[in-house]
Design an enzyme around this catalytic site. Sequence first.
Site, PDB file in Angstrom:
ATOM      1  N   GLY A  31       0.820  -1.220   0.000  1.00  0.00           N
ATOM      2  CA  GLY A  31       0.000   0.000   0.000  1.00  0.00           C
ATOM      3  C   GLY A  31       0.845   1.256   0.000  1.00  0.00           C
ATOM      4  CG  LEU A  33      -0.920   1.756  -3.834  1.00  0.00           C
ATOM      5  CD1 LEU A  33      -2.073   1.363  -4.742  1.00  0.00           C
ATOM      6  CD2 LEU A  33       0.107   0.635  -3.770  1.00  0.00           C
ATOM      7  N   GLY A  36       5.520   4.344  -8.858  1.00  0.00           N
ATOM      8  CA  GLY A  36       6.244   3.086  -9.086  1.00  0.00           C
ATOM      9  C   GLY A  36       5.275   1.910  -9.089  1.00  0.00           C
ATOM     10  CG  HIS A  37       3.300   0.806  -5.442  1.00  0.00           C
ATOM     11  ND1 HIS A  37       3.480   1.851  -4.585  1.00  0.00           N
ATOM     12  CD2 HIS A  37       3.868  -0.269  -4.844  1.00  0.00           C
ATOM     13  CE1 HIS A  37       4.131   1.453  -3.514  1.00  0.00           C
ATOM     14  NE2 HIS A  37       4.384   0.156  -3.641  1.00  0.00           N
ATOM     15  CD  GLN A  61       6.959  -7.718   3.733  1.00  0.00           C
ATOM     16  OE1 GLN A  61       6.137  -8.496   3.259  1.00  0.00           O
ATOM     17  NE2 GLN A  61       7.535  -6.782   2.993  1.00  0.00           N
ATOM     18  N   GLY A 149       8.907  -5.181  -8.778  1.00  0.00           N
ATOM     19  CA  GLY A 149       9.780  -4.103  -9.242  1.00  0.00           C
ATOM     20  C   GLY A 149      11.254  -4.433  -9.084  1.00  0.00           C
ATOM     21  CG  ASP A 152      11.873  -3.780  -3.259  1.00  0.00           C
ATOM     22  OD1 ASP A 152      12.311  -3.415  -2.169  1.00  0.00           O
ATOM     23  OD2 ASP A 152      10.934  -3.192  -3.834  1.00  0.00           O
ATOM     24  CB  SER A 188       5.707   3.902   0.903  1.00  0.00           C
ATOM     25  OG  SER A 188       5.346   2.993  -0.098  1.00  0.00           O
ATOM     26  NE  ARG A 189      11.027   1.719   4.928  1.00  0.00           N
ATOM     27  CZ  ARG A 189      10.759   0.490   4.516  1.00  0.00           C
ATOM     28  NH1 ARG A 189      10.827   0.209   3.243  1.00  0.00           N
ATOM     29  NH2 ARG A 189      10.435  -0.449   5.378  1.00  0.00           N
TER      30      ARG A 189
END
Length: 283
Positions: A31, A33, A36-37, A61, A149, A152, A188-189
């Site tokens: 989420g 978003l 990129g997403h 995780q 993506g 990661d 998101s960060r």
Amino acid sequence: MKTIRSVKQLQKELNNLKKQGKKIGFTPTLGALHKGHLTLVKQMLKENDIGVVSIFVNPTQFNVKEDLDKYPRTIKADSDKLKKAKLDILFVPTVKEVYPKGLKTKLKLDLNGLDQRMEGKFRPGHFEGVCQVVKRLLDITTPDKLYMGQKDFQQFTIIRKMLDYLKIPTELVVCDIVREKNGLAMSSRNERLSKKARKEAELIHKTLNWIKRNRNKYSVKDLKEKAKAKMSIEGFEPEYVSIINGSTLKDIRKINAHKYVVACTAVWTEGVRLIDNLILFNK
Ligand code: AMP
């Protein structure tokens, strides 16, 4: 767009669609978003009859509870963005739906050490949790194609290995990294950064590009040291710079002894951990 919260309902829906011969694409997310997403979602919708996105902040995780608590939850805004993108199905399960009592979801996988390097060293248990949730979501959705993506890098490499190891017939599609104007990889960060840090964080992509340009000028050891020094400006602290074989994720010593080489990094600023990577070449 249909929003579905229960596993049973999603399976019923997807079974119907599969009976009609529809090809299903699936994009798992946490989420919050961003573009990129949405690029993954667009590609998924182009390549499949039906697109499914999951939004699930998977507790298994996160190795640091605080990071889990701080993870942004913006379901209303996310849902609006996905509607606008003309998504077919949004799956928003609860933790109980994904991990019901009595269901064994923990996996024993031989990942050939892929999960031990880079991120694995600093986030113990992270990839175990990622494999657990992706496997469970794949069991629920059984898609034709899975979208992830390149942002990661280690994650998609591990998932590819898991698909292969468990003989899961879903095809993995890896999408390019989408960046902000200054080159910072979208995440998101990034929202947690001050304006100043978000601007200065352009140095991560710039440094990876510097490695790419200078890969034949310096030894791997020197490239990594110099890159670390470049990113050690005030307020920034690189956790690692790795130059790896893109298939095995092992650190390499000599650039030209390999066919597929990637530079990966994790950098801390303002209590936020940013990761990025750049393929140096893939012959
Ligand atoms: P997340 O919600 O962070 O788990 O991300 C969901 C998917 O979106 C993962 O496969 C990520 O690799 C991908 N993703 C995240 N950020 C980007 C980006 N900047 N560009 C492309 N894909 C991304």
